[in-house]
Write a protein that holds these residues in place. Structure first.
Motif, PDB file in Angstrom:
ATOM      1  N   GLY A  51      -7.156   6.157  -8.296  1.00  0.00           N
ATOM      2  CA  GLY A  51      -6.261   6.752  -9.265  1.00  0.00           C
ATOM      3  C   GLY A  51      -5.556   7.966  -8.693  1.00  0.00           C
ATOM      4  N   GLY A  52      -4.603   8.474  -9.447  1.00  0.00           N
ATOM      5  CA  GLY A  52      -3.872   9.646  -8.998  1.00  0.00           C
ATOM      6  C   GLY A  52      -2.646   9.889  -9.824  1.00  0.00           C
ATOM      7  N   LEU A  53      -1.802  10.769  -9.327  1.00  0.00           N
ATOM      8  CA  LEU A  53      -0.547  11.125  -9.980  1.00  0.00           C
ATOM      9  C   LEU A  53       0.595  10.454  -9.236  1.00  0.00           C
ATOM     10  N   VAL A  54       1.455   9.780  -9.984  1.00  0.00           N
ATOM     11  CA  VAL A  54       2.576   9.081  -9.377  1.00  0.00           C
ATOM     12  C   VAL A  54       3.780   9.202 -10.304  1.00  0.00           C
ATOM     13  N   GLN A  55       4.946   9.146  -9.728  1.00  0.00           N
ATOM     14  CA  GLN A  55       6.164   9.213 -10.533  1.00  0.00           C
ATOM     15  C   GLN A  55       6.487   7.854 -11.142  1.00  0.00           C
ATOM     16  N   THR A  56       7.272   7.867 -12.180  1.00  0.00           N
ATOM     17  CA  THR A  56       7.743   6.624 -12.796  1.00  0.00           C
ATOM     18  C   THR A  56       8.376   5.730 -11.740  1.00  0.00           C
ATOM     19  N   GLY A  57       7.988   4.460 -11.766  1.00  0.00           N
ATOM     20  CA  GLY A  57       8.481   3.502 -10.799  1.00  0.00           C
ATOM     21  C   GLY A  57       7.628   3.372  -9.560  1.00  0.00           C
ATOM     22  N   GLY A  58       6.666   4.248  -9.418  1.00  0.00           N
ATOM     23  CA  GLY A  58       5.794   4.222  -8.246  1.00  0.00           C
ATOM     24  C   GLY A  58       4.701   3.186  -8.361  1.00  0.00           C
ATOM     25  N   SER A  59       3.840   3.174  -7.360  1.00  0.00           N
ATOM     26  CA  SER A  59       2.763   2.194  -7.281  1.00  0.00           C
ATOM     27  C   SER A  59       1.435   2.887  -6.987  1.00  0.00           C
ATOM     28  N   LEU A  60       0.395   2.257  -7.463  1.00  0.00           N
ATOM     29  CA  LEU A  60      -0.968   2.668  -7.140  1.00  0.00           C
ATOM     30  C   LEU A  60      -1.809   1.418  -6.979  1.00  0.00           C
ATOM     31  N   ARG A  61      -2.824   1.529  -6.163  1.00  0.00           N
ATOM     32  CA  ARG A  61      -3.784   0.439  -6.011  1.00  0.00           C
ATOM     33  C   ARG A  61      -5.170   0.958  -6.339  1.00  0.00           C
ATOM     34  N   LEU A  62      -5.743   0.439  -7.406  1.00  0.00           N
ATOM     35  CA  LEU A  62      -7.096   0.795  -7.794  1.00  0.00           C
ATOM     36  C   LEU A  62      -8.073  -0.168  -7.142  1.00  0.00           C
ATOM     37  N   SER A  63      -9.218   0.360  -6.775  1.00  0.00           N
ATOM     38  CA  SER A  63     -10.246  -0.473  -6.178  1.00  0.00           C
ATOM     39  C   SER A  63     -11.573  -0.213  -6.873  1.00  0.00           C
ATOM     40  N   CYS A  64     -12.359  -1.252  -6.993  1.00  0.00           N
ATOM     41  CA  CYS A  64     -13.675  -1.137  -7.603  1.00  0.00           C
ATOM     42  C   CYS A  64     -14.689  -1.782  -6.669  1.00  0.00           C
ATOM     43  N   ALA A  65     -15.670  -1.004  -6.269  1.00  0.00           N
ATOM     44  CA  ALA A  65     -16.739  -1.505  -5.401  1.00  0.00           C
ATOM     45  C   ALA A  65     -17.977  -1.757  -6.241  1.00  0.00           C
ATOM     46  N   ALA A  66     -18.551  -2.927  -6.076  1.00  0.00           N
ATOM     47  CA  ALA A  66     -19.723  -3.301  -6.854  1.00  0.00           C
ATOM     48  C   ALA A  66     -20.956  -3.380  -5.972  1.00  0.00           C
TER      49      ALA A  66
END
Length: 117
Positions: A8-23
């Motif tokens: 997670g994080g802070l991003v501007q409108t139109g930007g992208s993020l990649r969330l990851s979940c480790a199990a």
């Protein structure tokens, strides 16, 4: 199953993020995995889900065409690629695991996504 979300994080409108979940823990590949989110003052809502083999995916209307869920059973991870982010995507995002997407047994701790306008 223990779930650890990140990305997670802070991003501007139109930007992208990649969330990851480790199990870790019990057999990851036995579970349907999903991402949910909760915005301030709102109830937690479903975002995306993926079947145990990765062959079936499901998205909430809010993320269709913008979000992509994927999993790697060899690495015990599930990711959520989020593109064209909007301010209304701002929320704490949680990864989850269960026998079905409607029956969640395990929750991760959440990761904050903030989209600035």
């Amino acid at each position: 199953v223990q779930l650890q979300a990140s990305g997670g994080g802070l991003v501007q409108t139109g930007g992208s993020l990649r969330l990851s979940c480790a199990a870790s823990g019990r057999s990851f590949s036995n579970y349907v995995m999903g991402w949910f989110r909760q915005a301030p003052g709102k109830e937690r809502e479903f975002v995306a889900g993926i079947g145990w083999s990765g062959g079936h995916t499901l998205y909430a209307d809010s993320g269709k065409g913008r979000f992509t869920i994927s999993r790697d059973n060899a690495k015990n991870t599930v990711d959520l690629q989020m593109n064209s982010l909007k301010p209304e995507d701002t929320a704490v995002y949680y990864c989850a695991a269960g026998p079905t997407i409607a029956t969640i047994h395990y929750w991760g701790q959440g990761t904050q996504v903030t989209v600035s306008s």
